[in-house]
Design a protein around this motif. Structure first.
Motif, mmCIF file in Angstrom:
data_model
loop_
_atom_site.group_PDB
_atom_site.id
_atom_site.type_symbol
_atom_site.label_atom_id
_atom_site.label_comp_id
_atom_site.label_asym_id
_atom_site.label_seq_id
_atom_site.Cartn_x
_atom_site.Cartn_y
_atom_site.Cartn_z
ATOM 1 N N SER A 283 1.910 4.679 -8.035
ATOM 2 C CA SER A 283 1.428 3.298 -8.133
ATOM 3 C C SER A 283 1.686 2.729 -9.518
ATOM 4 O O SER A 283 2.015 1.547 -9.666
ATOM 5 N N CYS B 284 3.539 -1.176 3.720
ATOM 6 C CA CYS B 284 2.911 0.102 3.374
ATOM 7 C C CYS B 284 3.970 1.196 3.351
ATOM 8 O O CYS B 284 4.796 1.294 4.260
ATOM 9 N N GLY C 157 -2.147 -2.686 -3.781
ATOM 10 C CA GLY C 157 -2.910 -2.879 -2.547
ATOM 11 C C GLY C 157 -3.900 -1.758 -2.341
ATOM 12 O O GLY C 157 -5.113 -1.937 -2.403
ATOM 13 N N PHE C 158 -3.401 -0.552 -2.103
ATOM 14 C CA PHE C 158 -4.215 0.657 -2.072
ATOM 15 C C PHE C 158 -3.276 1.841 -2.178
ATOM 16 O O PHE C 158 -2.067 1.725 -1.942
ATOM 17 N N ALA C 159 -3.823 2.988 -2.539
ATOM 18 C CA ALA C 159 -3.062 4.238 -2.560
ATOM 19 C C ALA C 159 -4.043 5.378 -2.375
ATOM 20 O O ALA C 159 -5.049 5.453 -3.082
ATOM 21 N N GLY D 114 0.815 -1.207 0.000
ATOM 22 C CA GLY D 114 0.000 0.000 0.000
ATOM 23 C C GLY D 114 0.849 1.257 0.000
ATOM 24 O O GLY D 114 2.052 1.229 0.290
ATOM 25 N N ALA E 298 -2.091 0.031 9.084
ATOM 26 C CA ALA E 298 -2.460 -0.819 7.944
ATOM 27 C C ALA E 298 -1.723 -2.149 7.969
ATOM 28 O O ALA E 298 -2.297 -3.199 7.652
ATOM 29 N N ARG F 129 -4.044 -5.565 6.726
ATOM 30 C CA ARG F 129 -4.679 -5.107 5.482
ATOM 31 C C ARG F 129 -3.719 -5.227 4.309
ATOM 32 O O ARG F 129 -4.102 -5.574 3.202
ATOM 33 N N VAL F 130 -2.442 -4.882 4.552
ATOM 34 C CA VAL F 130 -1.357 -5.116 3.600
ATOM 35 C C VAL F 130 -0.164 -5.641 4.372
ATOM 36 O O VAL F 130 -0.112 -5.544 5.604
#
Length: 407
Positions: free
Chosen positions: A144, A182, A151-153, A99, A173, A178-179
């Motif tokens: 990204s 990060c 994962g997320f950004a 992430g 996180a 979740r990841v």
């Protein structure tokens, strides 16, 4: 809770690009304070003082196609992340379990000003890329895409606490699963003369007192302080659970052992003694340590007349006046959204090297009951550190770090 460690750092600052140059300049107390020259920083009648990045290089990191549409904040973000990514060997990890949190909002104001002035009377010729690039989330998209993060950004705004708040959210996180990894990035806030006027009007930014000697203007905790002095900065930190890659040949900088976040329920820029005391105690409690075990404090320390005073009161109230203390902003300037991430980076580098950088312009401290690092660097065996960040709107944060080899 699993051990959470920091395994990679990247930094770009007015005093140096990359960790080695940055740390050399910190230890030497080198600065770049002068009248700002970047287009959009002065309006013809001003002499705003700050520290600007020069000799910045991104050719090896950013494709030419990206360079054409990437703002200065985005270019510096990509380059800074590249350094942290390489050190932490992130090419080896699952991109879907990685992430990115970009600390900061409204970080491209100067470039937006220049673009709007350039196309004010010919808006039909404005590049369609502006429809993407004016958004701070463009930094997420660029980073990204460049590094394959899936994962997320997202961006996270906490005013001058944004960088540290991004680190805290990254820690949470990976703690939650979740990841696995990060990245927290404190984005460079590229302010224009409009923001300088506004911040000066609030009494937050330093005045014209030192126009004849701009190198003297930035003086946190000194009796002659009269506001912060801006500095261009960006930092990236890679955060992961220690168990994620047990066989990787990584040398963590430190463990994140405690954190605190507290809101004052106050829209105004004034600091809160109660808020700062609360986050310090939250961080120490989560770290399961007492104040006497903290060896070093990297404070928010902006040079604000009220802010400096309140912060030292909070540290005294929490029993931390014994800890070594300097202020990174006295050398780098105040990076605003990036400040918290840059100062955590400076803390980690000092912990690893066993040396504390000097505090510039600290000629007459507002409180002599602290273990100040003066105008010369000092060797120090730092096992446990506390970092502080505060932001307009009543945002208070604190982070406690411990040497990764210490139980």
């Amino acid at each position: 809770m699993p051990d959470v460690v920091i395994t990679g750092l990247g930094v770009t600052s007015a005093i140096g690009q990359g960790k080695e140059a940055f740390m050399r300049a910190l230890v030497a107390g080198e600065h770049r304070f002068d009248f700002m020259q970047r287009p959009g920083r002065q309006d013809g009648n001003t002499q705003f003082i700050g520290a600007e990045i020069t000799n910045f290089s991104c050719a090896d990191v950013i494709a030419k196609s990206q360079l054409r549409t990437a703002s200065l904040s985005a270019q510096i973000a990509l380059t800074t992340l590249y350094e942290a990514w390489g050190e932490a060997c992130l090419d080896e990890v699952d991109p879907a379990r990685t992430g990115l949190i970009v600390g900061g909002n409204n970080v491209q104001q100067r470039e937006l000003l220049i673009t709007q002035e350039k196309y004010r009377k010919k808006s039909q010729f404005l590049s369609p890329a502006y429809g993407l690039s004016f958004l701070d989330t463009d930094l997420c998209g660029l980073c990204s895409a460049a590094f394959g993060i899936q994962g997320f950004a997202y961006t996270l705004g906490g005013a001058s606490a944004s960088g540290q708040l991004a680190v805290i959210n990254a820690v949470e996180a990976v703690e939650s699963g979740r990841v696995d990894i990060c990245i927290a990035l404190g984005a460079m806030m590229d302010i224009s003369y409009w923001e300088c006027h506004g911040l000066r009007g609030l009494g937050a930014m330093g005045s014209d007192r030192y126009l004849s000697s701009p190198e003297l203007a930035c003086r946190p905790f000194d009796r002659q302080h009269d506001g912060f002095i801006y500095g261009e900065n960006c930092a990236a930190l890679v955060i992961e659970r220690a168990e994620t890659r047990p066989n990787a040949s990584l040398r963590p900088y430190a463990k994140v052992v405690g954190k605190g976040v507290y809101m004052d329920a106050n829209r105004q820029p004034n600091p809160s003694l109660n808020g700062e005391i609360t986050v310090i105690r939250q961080a120490l409690r989560e770290a399961k340590i007492v104040a006497e075990q903290v060896d070093y404090v990297n404070p928010h320390g902006t040079g604000s007349v009220v802010g400096d005073e309140i912060e030292l009161q909070a540290l005294t109230e929490c029993g931390l006046s014994h800890a070594a203390i300097n202020t990174t902003k006295s050398i780098t300037g105040h990076g605003l959204t990036a400040a918290g991430a840059v100062e955590i980076t400076a803390t980690l580098l000092q912990m690893r090297e066993g040396i504390l950088h000097p505090t510039r312009n600290l000629e007459n401290p507002i409180d002599n009951n602290f273990a100040w690092v003066g105008n010369e660097a000092e060797e120090s065996d730092i096992q446990t550190s506390l970092c502080m960040s505060m932001g307009f709107g009543g945002i208070n944060t604190a982070l406690c770090l411990r040497n990764s080899e210490t139980n």
